[in-house]
Design a protein around this motif. Sequence first.
Motif, PDB file in Angstrom:
ATOM      1  N   UNK A 122       7.575  33.852 -51.096  1.00 53.22           N
ATOM      2  CA  UNK A 122       6.115  33.798 -51.163  1.00 53.22           C
ATOM      3  C   UNK A 122       5.621  32.429 -51.582  1.00 53.22           C
ATOM      4  N   UNK A 123       6.119  31.902 -52.689  1.00 52.71           N
ATOM      5  CA  UNK A 123       5.549  30.643 -53.185  1.00 52.71           C
ATOM      6  C   UNK A 123       5.960  29.459 -52.313  1.00 52.71           C
ATOM      7  N   UNK A 124       7.206  29.432 -51.851  1.00 55.32           N
ATOM      8  CA  UNK A 124       7.653  28.283 -51.056  1.00 55.32           C
ATOM      9  C   UNK A 124       7.141  28.345 -49.626  1.00 55.32           C
ATOM     10  N   UNK A 125       7.468  29.404 -48.919  1.00 56.65           N
ATOM     11  CA  UNK A 125       7.167  29.455 -47.487  1.00 56.65           C
ATOM     12  C   UNK A 125       5.720  29.876 -47.220  1.00 56.65           C
ATOM     13  N   UNK A 126       5.282  30.971 -47.830  1.00 60.33           N
ATOM     14  CA  UNK A 126       3.894  31.394 -47.632  1.00 60.33           C
ATOM     15  C   UNK A 126       2.936  30.382 -48.242  1.00 60.33           C
ATOM     16  N   UNK A 127       3.314  29.811 -49.380  1.00 61.55           N
ATOM     17  CA  UNK A 127       2.467  28.794 -50.008  1.00 61.55           C
ATOM     18  C   UNK A 127       2.281  27.577 -49.129  1.00 61.55           C
ATOM     19  N   UNK A 128       3.323  27.178 -48.403  1.00 66.39           N
ATOM     20  CA  UNK A 128       3.187  26.079 -47.434  1.00 66.39           C
ATOM     21  C   UNK A 128       2.286  26.503 -46.277  1.00 66.39           C
ATOM     22  N   UNK A 129       2.531  27.697 -45.744  1.00 68.57           N
ATOM     23  CA  UNK A 129       1.777  28.158 -44.581  1.00 68.57           C
ATOM     24  C   UNK A 129       0.278  28.247 -44.855  1.00 68.57           C
ATOM     25  N   UNK A 130      -0.106  28.845 -45.974  1.00 72.32           N
ATOM     26  CA  UNK A 130      -1.519  29.082 -46.221  1.00 72.32           C
ATOM     27  C   UNK A 130      -2.299  27.783 -46.427  1.00 72.32           C
ATOM     28  N   UNK A 131      -1.766  26.869 -47.222  1.00 74.54           N
ATOM     29  CA  UNK A 131      -2.474  25.602 -47.418  1.00 74.54           C
ATOM     30  C   UNK A 131      -2.533  24.810 -46.119  1.00 74.54           C
ATOM     31  N   UNK A 132      -1.433  24.825 -45.376  1.00 76.03           N
ATOM     32  CA  UNK A 132      -1.391  24.137 -44.091  1.00 76.03           C
ATOM     33  C   UNK A 132      -2.439  24.723 -43.150  1.00 76.03           C
ATOM     34  N   UNK A 133      -2.529  26.036 -43.086  1.00 76.71           N
ATOM     35  CA  UNK A 133      -3.471  26.677 -42.168  1.00 76.71           C
ATOM     36  C   UNK A 133      -4.910  26.322 -42.511  1.00 76.71           C
ATOM     37  N   UNK A 134      -5.264  26.374 -43.798  1.00 72.40           N
ATOM     38  CA  UNK A 134      -6.642  26.085 -44.182  1.00 72.40           C
ATOM     39  C   UNK A 134      -6.981  24.607 -43.989  1.00 72.40           C
ATOM     40  N   UNK A 135      -6.049  23.725 -44.318  1.00 76.67           N
ATOM     41  CA  UNK A 135      -6.304  22.301 -44.080  1.00 76.67           C
ATOM     42  C   UNK A 135      -6.422  22.022 -42.587  1.00 76.67           C
ATOM     43  N   UNK A 136      -5.534  22.622 -41.801  1.00 83.03           N
ATOM     44  CA  UNK A 136      -5.552  22.398 -40.353  1.00 83.03           C
ATOM     45  C   UNK A 136      -6.843  22.913 -39.737  1.00 83.03           C
ATOM     46  N   UNK A 137      -7.359  24.029 -40.217  1.00 82.25           N
ATOM     47  CA  UNK A 137      -8.618  24.548 -39.691  1.00 82.25           C
ATOM     48  C   UNK A 137      -9.748  23.556 -39.938  1.00 82.25           C
ATOM     49  N   UNK A 138      -9.762  22.943 -41.109  1.00 87.67           N
ATOM     50  CA  UNK A 138     -10.771  21.924 -41.407  1.00 87.67           C
ATOM     51  C   UNK A 138     -10.636  20.735 -40.465  1.00 87.67           C
ATOM     52  N   UNK A 139      -9.421  20.248 -40.294  1.00 83.64           N
ATOM     53  CA  UNK A 139      -9.222  19.072 -39.447  1.00 83.64           C
ATOM     54  C   UNK A 139      -9.501  19.374 -37.971  1.00 83.64           C
TER      55      UNK A 139
END
Length: 302
Positions: A122-139
Amino acid sequence: MAGLCAQRVVAITGAGRGLGRAHALAFAAEGARVVVNDLGVGLDGTGAVTGPAQQVAEEIRARGGEAVAHGGDIATPEGAASLVATALDSFGRLDTLVNNAGFLRDRMLVNLGEDDWDAVVRVHLKGHFLTLRHAAAHWRAEAKAGRTPHARIVNTSSGAGLLGSVGQGNYAAAKAGIIGLTLVAAAELARYGVQVNALAPAARTRMTEHAFAETMAAPAAGEFDAMAPENVSPLVVWLGSAGSAGVTGRVFEAEAGRITVMEGWHPGPSDDTGARRTPAEAGATARRLLAAARSPQPVYGS
Protein backbone atom coordinates in the motif's frame (compact mmCIF):
# COMPACT_ATOMS: atom_id res chain seq x y z
CA MET A 1 17.53 31.78 -4.87
CA ALA A 2 19.37 30.82 -8.07
CA GLY A 3 20.26 27.26 -8.99
CA LEU A 4 19.49 24.31 -11.21
CA CYS A 5 15.87 24.23 -10.00
CA ALA A 6 15.26 27.96 -9.54
CA GLN A 7 11.52 28.71 -9.32
CA ARG A 8 10.54 25.05 -9.73
CA VAL A 9 8.05 23.65 -7.22
CA VAL A 10 8.89 20.19 -5.96
CA ALA A 11 6.73 17.87 -3.85
CA ILE A 12 8.62 15.11 -2.03
CA THR A 13 6.92 12.29 -0.13
CA GLY A 14 8.53 10.79 2.95
CA ALA A 15 10.75 13.87 3.22
CA GLY A 16 10.89 14.16 6.99
CA ARG A 17 13.91 11.90 7.43
CA GLY A 18 16.64 10.00 5.59
CA LEU A 19 16.71 10.13 1.81
CA GLY A 20 13.60 12.30 1.54
CA ARG A 21 15.02 14.92 3.86
CA ALA A 22 18.31 14.92 1.95
CA HIS A 23 16.40 15.36 -1.33
CA ALA A 24 14.34 18.24 0.10
CA LEU A 25 17.40 20.12 1.31
CA ALA A 26 19.25 19.50 -1.97
CA PHE A 27 16.34 20.76 -4.10
CA ALA A 28 16.01 23.84 -1.90
CA ALA A 29 19.74 24.51 -2.23
CA GLU A 30 19.21 24.61 -6.00
CA GLY A 31 16.42 27.17 -5.72
CA ALA A 32 13.34 24.94 -5.64
CA ARG A 33 10.29 25.68 -3.53
CA VAL A 34 9.53 22.47 -1.67
CA VAL A 35 6.43 20.73 -0.36
CA VAL A 36 7.74 18.45 2.40
CA ASN A 37 5.41 15.49 2.87
CA ASP A 38 5.79 13.10 5.78
CA LEU A 39 3.19 11.22 7.78
CA GLY A 40 5.67 10.88 10.65
CA VAL A 41 5.19 7.14 11.15
CA GLY A 42 7.55 4.67 12.75
CA LEU A 43 9.80 2.30 10.83
CA ASP A 44 6.93 -0.21 10.58
CA GLY A 45 4.38 2.40 9.48
CA THR A 46 2.60 2.76 12.83
CA GLY A 47 1.95 6.02 14.65
CA ALA A 48 1.85 9.46 13.05
CA VAL A 49 3.26 12.84 14.06
CA THR A 50 3.62 16.05 12.08
CA GLY A 51 7.00 16.94 13.54
CA PRO A 52 9.43 15.59 10.91
CA ALA A 53 7.83 17.40 7.95
CA GLN A 54 7.58 20.65 9.91
CA GLN A 55 11.19 20.41 11.03
CA VAL A 56 12.51 19.96 7.48
CA ALA A 57 10.35 22.81 6.16
CA GLU A 58 11.64 25.05 8.95
CA GLU A 59 15.21 24.01 8.20
CA ILE A 60 14.78 25.00 4.55
CA ARG A 61 13.28 28.36 5.51
CA ALA A 62 16.09 28.98 8.00
CA ARG A 63 18.53 28.59 5.09
CA GLY A 64 16.68 31.19 3.05
CA GLY A 65 14.53 28.82 1.01
CA GLU A 66 10.78 28.36 0.63
CA ALA A 67 8.99 25.29 1.94
CA VAL A 68 5.70 24.12 3.40
CA ALA A 69 4.91 20.95 5.32
CA HIS A 70 2.27 18.42 4.30
CA GLY A 71 1.23 15.68 6.71
CA GLY A 72 -1.28 13.78 4.58
CA ASP A 73 -1.28 10.04 3.91
CA ILE A 74 -0.29 9.80 0.25
CA ALA A 75 -1.53 6.20 0.06
CA THR A 76 -5.10 7.56 0.21
CA PRO A 77 -6.81 9.41 -2.65
CA GLU A 78 -7.50 12.36 -0.32
CA GLY A 79 -3.90 12.58 0.86
CA ALA A 80 -2.45 12.33 -2.63
CA ALA A 81 -4.86 14.95 -3.97
CA SER A 82 -4.09 17.30 -1.08
CA LEU A 83 -0.35 17.01 -1.78
CA VAL A 84 -0.87 18.41 -5.27
CA ALA A 85 -3.34 20.97 -3.95
CA THR A 86 -0.83 22.13 -1.32
CA ALA A 87 1.76 22.83 -4.01
CA LEU A 88 -0.75 24.76 -6.12
CA ASP A 89 -2.22 26.68 -3.19
CA SER A 90 1.16 27.54 -1.68
CA PHE A 91 3.24 28.24 -4.77
CA GLY A 92 0.85 28.37 -7.71
CA ARG A 93 2.33 25.45 -9.62
CA LEU A 94 3.87 21.97 -9.45
CA ASP A 95 6.88 20.99 -11.54
CA THR A 96 8.38 17.89 -9.94
CA LEU A 97 7.10 14.99 -7.88
CA VAL A 98 9.54 12.79 -5.98
CA ASN A 99 7.93 9.62 -4.64
CA ASN A 100 10.00 8.42 -1.71
CA ALA A 101 7.71 7.45 1.20
CA GLY A 102 7.88 3.93 2.56
CA PHE A 103 8.43 1.63 5.50
CA LEU A 104 9.37 -1.99 6.19
CA ARG A 105 7.72 -5.04 7.70
CA ASP A 106 10.28 -7.72 6.98
CA ARG A 107 9.39 -11.39 7.29
CA MET A 108 10.40 -14.62 5.63
CA LEU A 109 7.64 -15.67 3.23
CA VAL A 110 6.37 -18.52 5.41
CA ASN A 111 5.90 -16.01 8.27
CA LEU A 112 4.68 -13.06 6.20
CA GLY A 113 1.14 -12.17 7.20
CA GLU A 114 -1.43 -10.73 4.83
CA ASP A 115 -1.61 -7.49 6.82
CA ASP A 116 2.14 -6.97 6.53
CA TRP A 117 1.97 -7.69 2.79
CA ASP A 118 -0.91 -5.25 2.27
CA ALA A 119 0.62 -2.48 4.38
CA VAL A 120 3.97 -2.45 2.56
CA VAL A 121 2.46 -2.74 -0.92
CA ARG A 122 0.00 0.00 0.00
CA VAL A 123 2.52 2.64 1.03
CA HIS A 124 5.17 1.88 -1.60
CA LEU A 125 3.23 0.91 -4.71
CA LYS A 126 -0.20 2.46 -4.14
CA GLY A 127 1.44 5.54 -2.64
CA HIS A 128 3.45 6.00 -5.85
CA PHE A 129 0.40 5.39 -8.04
CA LEU A 130 -1.95 7.82 -6.32
CA THR A 131 0.42 10.80 -6.18
CA LEU A 132 1.51 10.11 -9.75
CA ARG A 133 -2.10 9.96 -10.95
CA HIS A 134 -3.12 13.23 -9.29
CA ALA A 135 -0.01 15.08 -10.44
CA ALA A 136 -0.41 13.70 -13.96
CA ALA A 137 -4.04 14.80 -14.10
CA HIS A 138 -2.95 18.35 -13.26
CA TRP A 139 -0.22 18.35 -15.89
CA ARG A 140 -2.53 16.87 -18.52
CA ALA A 141 -5.00 19.68 -17.88
CA GLU A 142 -2.18 22.20 -18.21
CA ALA A 143 -1.06 20.69 -21.50
CA LYS A 144 -4.61 20.67 -22.88
CA ALA A 145 -4.91 24.34 -21.91
CA GLY A 146 -1.85 25.12 -24.02
CA ARG A 147 0.57 25.36 -21.09
CA THR A 148 2.61 22.19 -21.67
CA PRO A 149 4.83 21.75 -18.60
CA HIS A 150 8.42 20.60 -18.21
CA ALA A 151 7.28 18.21 -15.52
CA ARG A 152 9.30 15.50 -13.82
CA ILE A 153 8.49 12.46 -11.68
CA VAL A 154 11.23 10.57 -9.84
CA ASN A 155 10.10 7.27 -8.33
CA THR A 156 12.03 5.33 -5.70
CA SER A 157 12.62 1.65 -6.29
CA SER A 158 15.33 -0.45 -4.64
CA GLY A 159 17.96 -3.06 -5.30
CA ALA A 160 15.43 -5.39 -3.69
CA GLY A 161 13.07 -4.63 -6.56
CA LEU A 162 15.78 -5.25 -9.13
CA LEU A 163 17.29 -8.43 -7.69
CA GLY A 164 15.11 -9.55 -4.79
CA SER A 165 15.99 -9.57 -1.11
CA VAL A 166 15.66 -12.45 1.35
CA GLY A 167 13.13 -11.64 4.08
CA GLN A 168 11.57 -8.81 2.06
CA GLY A 169 9.08 -10.45 -0.28
CA ASN A 170 6.49 -7.69 0.25
CA TYR A 171 9.01 -4.87 -0.16
CA ALA A 172 10.76 -6.43 -3.16
CA ALA A 173 7.44 -7.03 -4.94
CA ALA A 174 6.32 -3.44 -4.34
CA LYS A 175 9.64 -2.00 -5.50
CA ALA A 176 9.62 -4.16 -8.64
CA GLY A 177 6.08 -2.95 -9.29
CA ILE A 178 7.29 0.66 -9.08
CA ILE A 179 9.67 -0.01 -11.97
CA GLY A 180 6.83 -1.33 -14.11
CA LEU A 181 4.68 1.67 -13.15
CA THR A 182 7.53 4.01 -14.10
CA LEU A 183 7.88 2.52 -17.58
CA VAL A 184 4.15 2.76 -18.26
CA ALA A 185 3.88 6.30 -16.91
CA ALA A 186 6.84 7.47 -19.00
CA ALA A 187 5.19 6.13 -22.15
CA GLU A 188 1.72 7.46 -21.37
CA LEU A 189 2.62 10.91 -20.05
CA ALA A 190 5.27 12.01 -22.54
CA ARG A 191 2.62 13.69 -24.71
CA TYR A 192 1.81 16.00 -21.78
CA GLY A 193 5.39 17.12 -21.17
CA VAL A 194 6.00 14.75 -18.24
CA GLN A 195 9.20 12.71 -17.81
CA VAL A 196 9.19 9.75 -15.42
CA ASN A 197 12.26 7.94 -14.13
CA ALA A 198 13.08 5.64 -11.21
CA LEU A 199 15.99 5.38 -8.83
CA ALA A 200 17.28 2.45 -6.79
CA PRO A 201 19.30 4.14 -4.02
CA ALA A 202 21.63 2.67 -1.45
CA ALA A 203 22.20 4.79 1.65
CA ARG A 204 22.10 4.72 5.42
CA THR A 205 18.57 5.48 6.60
CA ARG A 206 16.25 4.18 9.32
CA MET A 207 15.31 1.37 6.93
CA THR A 208 18.88 0.27 6.21
CA GLU A 209 21.04 1.34 9.14
CA HIS A 210 20.96 -2.11 10.76
CA ALA A 211 22.20 -3.81 7.58
CA PHE A 212 24.94 -1.24 6.99
CA ALA A 213 26.03 -1.36 10.64
CA GLU A 214 26.79 -5.05 10.16
CA THR A 215 28.74 -4.64 6.90
CA MET A 216 30.38 -1.21 6.94
CA ALA A 217 32.22 0.69 9.65
CA ALA A 218 31.44 4.35 10.21
CA PRO A 219 33.86 6.66 8.38
CA ALA A 220 36.61 8.37 10.32
CA ALA A 221 36.47 12.13 10.76
CA GLY A 222 37.09 13.86 7.44
CA GLU A 223 36.60 10.69 5.36
CA PHE A 224 33.98 10.36 2.63
CA ASP A 225 30.81 8.91 4.12
CA ALA A 226 29.88 6.50 1.34
CA MET A 227 26.50 5.65 2.84
CA ALA A 228 25.27 9.18 3.52
CA PRO A 229 21.84 9.78 1.92
CA GLU A 230 23.12 13.13 0.63
CA ASN A 231 25.20 11.21 -1.94
CA VAL A 232 22.02 10.09 -3.73
CA SER A 233 20.27 13.46 -3.88
CA PRO A 234 22.32 15.16 -6.66
CA LEU A 235 21.03 12.68 -9.26
CA VAL A 236 17.46 13.08 -7.97
CA VAL A 237 17.75 16.87 -8.21
CA TRP A 238 19.05 16.65 -11.78
CA LEU A 239 16.31 14.23 -12.82
CA GLY A 240 13.79 16.61 -11.25
CA SER A 241 15.15 19.64 -13.10
CA ALA A 242 14.54 21.02 -16.58
CA GLY A 243 18.16 20.10 -17.34
CA SER A 244 17.21 16.40 -17.65
CA ALA A 245 15.24 17.05 -20.84
CA GLY A 246 14.92 13.92 -22.97
CA VAL A 247 15.61 11.45 -20.14
CA THR A 248 12.54 9.36 -19.38
CA GLY A 249 11.58 5.76 -18.73
CA ARG A 250 15.00 4.96 -17.27
CA VAL A 251 16.08 3.29 -14.03
CA PHE A 252 19.22 4.35 -12.19
CA GLU A 253 21.18 3.02 -9.24
CA ALA A 254 22.92 5.54 -6.99
CA GLU A 255 25.26 4.72 -4.13
CA ALA A 256 28.15 6.70 -2.65
CA GLY A 257 29.93 8.20 -5.70
CA ARG A 258 28.55 5.65 -8.17
CA ILE A 259 25.71 6.15 -10.66
CA THR A 260 24.58 3.21 -12.83
CA VAL A 261 22.04 3.12 -15.64
CA MET A 262 20.15 -0.16 -15.35
CA GLU A 263 19.45 -1.90 -18.64
CA GLY A 264 16.42 -3.93 -17.59
CA TRP A 265 14.98 -6.86 -19.44
CA HIS A 266 16.45 -7.60 -22.88
CA PRO A 267 15.82 -10.79 -24.90
CA GLY A 268 18.70 -13.21 -24.50
CA PRO A 269 19.41 -16.49 -26.28
CA SER A 270 16.41 -17.74 -28.24
CA ASP A 271 15.42 -20.70 -30.38
CA ASP A 272 12.40 -21.01 -32.68
CA THR A 273 11.53 -24.34 -34.33
CA GLY A 274 8.39 -23.03 -35.99
CA ALA A 275 6.50 -25.95 -34.48
CA ARG A 276 5.23 -27.22 -31.14
CA ARG A 277 7.75 -29.04 -28.94
CA THR A 278 7.23 -31.97 -26.63
CA PRO A 279 7.93 -31.23 -22.95
CA ALA A 280 11.22 -33.12 -23.21
CA GLU A 281 12.23 -31.08 -26.27
CA ALA A 282 11.23 -27.84 -24.54
CA GLY A 283 13.36 -28.81 -21.54
CA ALA A 284 16.38 -29.64 -23.71
CA THR A 285 16.04 -26.31 -25.51
CA ALA A 286 15.66 -24.40 -22.25
CA ARG A 287 18.82 -25.96 -20.82
CA ARG A 288 20.78 -25.16 -23.98
CA LEU A 289 19.60 -21.54 -23.91
CA LEU A 290 20.35 -21.20 -20.19
CA ALA A 291 23.90 -22.41 -20.79
CA ALA A 292 24.35 -19.61 -23.32
CA ALA A 293 22.71 -16.89 -21.19
CA ARG A 294 24.28 -14.62 -18.60
CA SER A 295 23.80 -15.80 -15.03
CA PRO A 296 21.47 -13.61 -12.95
CA GLN A 297 22.84 -11.50 -10.12
CA PRO A 298 22.36 -13.11 -6.70
CA VAL A 299 19.43 -12.13 -4.51
CA TYR A 300 20.43 -9.87 -1.64
CA GLY A 301 20.94 -11.87 1.53
CA SER A 302 21.21 -15.21 -0.23
